[in-house]
Design an enzyme around this catalytic site. Structure first.
Site, PDB file in Angstrom:
ATOM      1  N   GLY A 153       3.112   2.769   5.066  1.00  0.00           N
ATOM      2  CA  GLY A 153       3.420   4.187   5.050  1.00  0.00           C
ATOM      3  C   GLY A 153       4.524   4.549   6.023  1.00  0.00           C
ATOM      4  O   GLY A 153       5.403   5.366   5.715  1.00  0.00           O
ATOM      5  N   VAL A 163      -2.037  -2.638   7.433  1.00  0.00           N
ATOM      6  CA  VAL A 163      -1.006  -2.903   6.420  1.00  0.00           C
ATOM      7  C   VAL A 163      -0.665  -1.608   5.679  1.00  0.00           C
ATOM      8  O   VAL A 163       0.512  -1.290   5.467  1.00  0.00           O
ATOM      9  CB  VAL A 163      -1.451  -3.993   5.431  1.00  0.00           C
ATOM     10  N   ASP A 164      -1.674  -0.862   5.302  1.00  0.00           N
ATOM     11  CA  ASP A 164      -1.435   0.433   4.666  1.00  0.00           C
ATOM     12  C   ASP A 164      -0.644   1.350   5.584  1.00  0.00           C
ATOM     13  O   ASP A 164       0.314   2.012   5.162  1.00  0.00           O
ATOM     14  CB  ASP A 164      -2.770   1.100   4.313  1.00  0.00           C
ATOM     15  N   LEU A 165      -1.050   1.430   6.839  1.00  0.00           N
ATOM     16  CA  LEU A 165      -0.412   2.362   7.767  1.00  0.00           C
ATOM     17  C   LEU A 165       1.032   1.961   8.056  1.00  0.00           C
ATOM     18  O   LEU A 165       1.935   2.814   8.075  1.00  0.00           O
ATOM     19  CB  LEU A 165      -1.220   2.441   9.062  1.00  0.00           C
ATOM     20  N   ASP A 216      -5.610  -3.607   1.516  1.00  0.00           N
ATOM     21  CA  ASP A 216      -5.229  -3.884   2.897  1.00  0.00           C
ATOM     22  C   ASP A 216      -5.910  -5.129   3.462  1.00  0.00           C
ATOM     23  O   ASP A 216      -5.255  -6.004   4.028  1.00  0.00           O
ATOM     24  CB  ASP A 216      -5.568  -2.661   3.759  1.00  0.00           C
TER      25      ASP A 216
END
Length: 407
Positions: free
Chosen positions: A183, A178-180, A146
């Site tokens: 997702g 970025v991860d969230l 991220d």
């Protein structure tokens, strides 16, 4: 019954983007089976402190990070590098609608658990891969993190204090955005694929990349560049097109003032005892205020420091000037609106007694989100799933455990 109560998800992902996606689906009612490594489980189980407390106030082994992204799931332990583990995955895939994985490109093909292999078992399978750079392109085999993607994808070029000011320079977000976002995008893509499958009978492959997501989520900023050819720069907490639209330090704290028009600016300086600023030709309208930002902001900063945060919030709200505090997390969860919306949840947990979670923000009138299960203990549902879903006997399960295939 949740909106997705007819959907089963096999979650082969770990850390953040994949588990966040799977939790969204679980909150909407899907049955999610989370596959974890024997002994250690998901990496985030060990990302602490802090850890949840038991009723006596002692730390459990449940990290705050892990419990934030894994509620409403069943956990099984499984060594998928073994033939026995791979066979169990295939058996579960045959009974699932969706597979989510975030292994490196090509890694699951070594185990016969890639999309093409599993299609032979489940022809209408929806298979979502989440990687740093996607399944194609020259970076496809790079690991994606991220923090790195926030920099590579342009976010840190526009986030942080302006370069010419003290403390200026690139800054990452305070949460792994970025991860969230990946997702969340993955959740939407899976839901679209489920609708398509229900209409056509066809499953499909979903290729999600953190870099793609980071560039896309810049929204108007990316569009500004594509339209102008000019790379934007960092403005800190200020706005490039509206003045004053930023943070200000009060006598005891900080506030946000978001003046959107000339009338609001007039009211702002009136309640601050600086009425003459609204009549000054340098500041009379927004274009003038942008041009003379360097002269205006110090005058406003001096004005705001004369009152407390609470005084300014009260005065500005009464005057119709958009404003707000900069709360710490204690203030967030003590806020009357947050309390009224029930955002803090208390759910039973076998080790913590009562575990505090953050509620899903999705509010559906007919199929409301609910917490059916707390974040699972490592391998809590292994025996249950193997017995009820794959019809394995007690002896067969014991044999797998003796070989280290499961815990």
């Amino acid at each position: 019954m949740g909106a997705l109560s007819h959907i089963r998800v096999l979650d082969l992902s770990r850390v953040l983007a994949g588990p966040w996606c799977a939790q969204n689906l679980a909150d909407l009612g899907a049955e999610v089976i989370k596959v974890e490594r024997p002994k250690s489980g998901d990496d985030t189980r060990h990302w602490g402190p802090p850890f949840a407390k038991d009723p006596s106030g002692n730390d459990t082994t449940e990290s705050a990070y892990y419990i934030s992204i894994n509620r409403n799931k069943k956990s099984i332990t499984l060594d998928i590098s073994t033939p026995e583990g791979q066979e169990i995955v295939r058996g579960l895939v045959a009974q699932s609608d969706v597979v989510i994985e975030n292994y490196k490109v090509g890694q699951l093909a070594k185990y016969g658990l890639d999309y093409e292999s599993l299609l032979k078992i489940k022809p209408n399978l929806i298979y979502c891969s989440i990687t740093g750079f996607g399944q194609t392109g020259p970076y496809q085999h790079r690991a994606g993190y991220d923090f790195i993607l926030q920099g590579m994808g342009g976010f840190m070029s526009i986030t942080g204090e302006a370069d010419h000011l003290p403390g200026g320079g690139p800054q990452k977000a305070g949460v792994a955005i970025v991860d969230l976002f990946t997702g969340m995008y993955a959740s939407s893509a899976i839901l679209a694929a489920v609708i398509h499958r229900d209409r056509s009978g066809e499953g499909q492959y979903i290729d999600m990349a953190l870099l793609d997501t980071q560039v896309a989520m810049l929204a108007n900023i990316s569009s500004n560049y594509l339209c102008s050819g000019v790379s934007p720069h960092r403005w800190g907490n200020a706005h490039p097109n509206v003045v004053p639209y930023q943070t200000f330090q009060t006598s005891d704290s900080w506030i946000i003032v978001a003046v959107g028009n000339d009338g609001q600016f007039k009211h702002f300086v009136q309640v601050g005892g600086r009425e003459h600023l609204a009549d000054d030709p340098r500041f009379a309208n927004n274009p003038a205020r942008i041009e003379n930002r360097a002269a205006l902001i110090p005058l406003l900063a001096e004005m705001v420091k004369e009152k407390t945060k609470a005084q300014w919030i009260s005065l500005l709200e009464s005057a119709g000037v958009p404003c707000g505090p900069i709360n710490n997390l204690q203030e967030v969860f003590e806020n009357e609106q947050v309390i009224a919306r029930g955002i803090e949840l208390h759910v039973p947990h076998p080790r913590a007694g009562t575990m505090k979670l953050v509620a899903s923000p999705m509010r559906l009138s007919k199929t409301p989100v609910e917490v059916r299960m707390p974040p699972p203990l490592l391998g809590e549902h292994t025996d249950e799933v193997l017995r009820s879903d794959l019809n394995l006997t007690i002896q067969e399960i014991a044999h797998l455990r003796s070989k280290g295939v499961i815990d």
